[in-house]
Motif scaffolding. Structure first.
Motif, PDB file in Angstrom:
ATOM      1  N   THR A  18       0.832  -1.208   0.000  1.00 38.70           N
ATOM      2  CA  THR A  18       0.000   0.000   0.000  1.00 38.70           C
ATOM      3  C   THR A  18       0.864   1.255   0.000  1.00 38.70           C
ATOM      4  N   VAL A  25      -5.774   1.705  -4.946  1.00 36.18           N
ATOM      5  CA  VAL A  25      -4.593   1.274  -4.202  1.00 36.18           C
ATOM      6  C   VAL A  25      -4.967   0.901  -2.768  1.00 36.18           C
ATOM      7  N   LEU A  26      -5.793   1.704  -2.121  1.00 35.39           N
ATOM      8  CA  LEU A  26      -6.166   1.421  -0.731  1.00 35.39           C
ATOM      9  C   LEU A  26      -6.985   0.144  -0.599  1.00 35.39           C
ATOM     10  N   GLY A  62      -4.573  -2.709  -1.153  1.00 32.26           N
ATOM     11  CA  GLY A  62      -3.733  -2.894   0.030  1.00 32.26           C
ATOM     12  C   GLY A  62      -4.495  -3.505   1.191  1.00 32.26           C
TER      13      GLY A  62
END
Length: 181
Positions: free
Chosen positions: A124, A160-161, A164
Motif C-alpha cells: 500500500t 490502491v487502498l 492494500g
C-alpha cells in the motif's frame, strides 16, 4: 483484615477485542460450510487472480478518467460489481484469516497473518506513491486543473487502498495449503 483484591477494570480496547473475537467465532461457525469446493488452494488462487484482475481494471479506469474518458465511471462500477462477490467468497473460503482477531488464531496463524499484513502495508505504501505523484505532477504542470484530475487521483487512491486492504487475505488465500479433511 485484608481487603479483597479487586481486578482492575478491563479497558475499552480489551472489551472491544473480546467482542471482536466472539463475533468472529460466531461468523466462522455460520459460514464454515459455505462454498466447500472453493476451499482448496487452487480454487482460492482463482479468486485471488480474479481480484488482481479486478484491481488492475480499477487502476486502468482511474487512468482513463485522467484523460477525460466519460464512460470510465461505468467501467469502475462494473469492476466494483465483480470485486464484491469475489472478495466475499475469498474471505469466506479462507476463514477471514487476514483480519481475524489474535485470540481466534493459534501462534502459527498469528505469525502468518502478521506477515501478510506487513506485506500488505508495504504494498500500500509503495503503490500510494503513484496517485500522489500523479496529483503532484498534474497540479504543477497542468495550471488549469479541473475536476478530472482530482477524480482520477481519487480513483487511483481508492484502487490502491482497497488493494492494500485486501492484500493480506489474498496472500494468505494464495499461500495457505489445502485444509485438512
Amino acid at each position: 483484615m485484608s481487603q479483597p483484591t479487586r481486578q482492575p477494570d478491563r479497558n475499552l480496547i480489551d472489551r472491544y477485542q473480546d467482542f471482536r473475537t466472539r463475533r468472529f467465532l460466531k461468523h466462522e461457525r455460520t459460514y464454515a460450510n459455505l462454498f466447500p469446493r472453493w476451499r482448496t488452494q487452487s480454487r482460492r488462487r482463482l479468486l485471488v487472480v480474479g481480484l488482481a484482475i479486478t484491481f488492475a481494471c480499477m487502476f486502468v479506469v482511474s487512468v482513463l478518467s485522467a484523460v477525460n474518458m466519460r464512460w470510465a465511471p461505468l467501467a469502475w462500477l462494473g469492476a466494483c460489481i465483480v470485486f464484491l462477490p469475489l472478495w466475499t467468497m475469498l474471505q469466506i473460503v479462507s476463514g477471514r484469516q487476514g483480519d481475524a482477531p489474535e485470540a481466534a488464531l493459534d501462534e502459527y496463524e498469528v505469525q502468518q497473518r502478521n506477515s501478510a499484513r506487513s506485506i500488505g502495508l508495504t504494498i500500500t505504501q509503495y503503490l500510494m506513491l503513484i496517485p500522489i505523484g500523479y496529483l503532484l505532477i498534474a497540479s504543477i504542470y497542468l495550471q488549469d486543473t479541473d475536476a478530472d484530475v482530482a477524480y482520477a487521483g481519487a480513483l487511483m487512491s481508492l484502487a490502491v487502498l482497497v488493494f492494500g486492504g485486501c492484500a493480506p487475505a489474498m496472500i494468505l488465500g494464495w499461500s495457505r495449503p489445502d485444509p485438512e479433511q
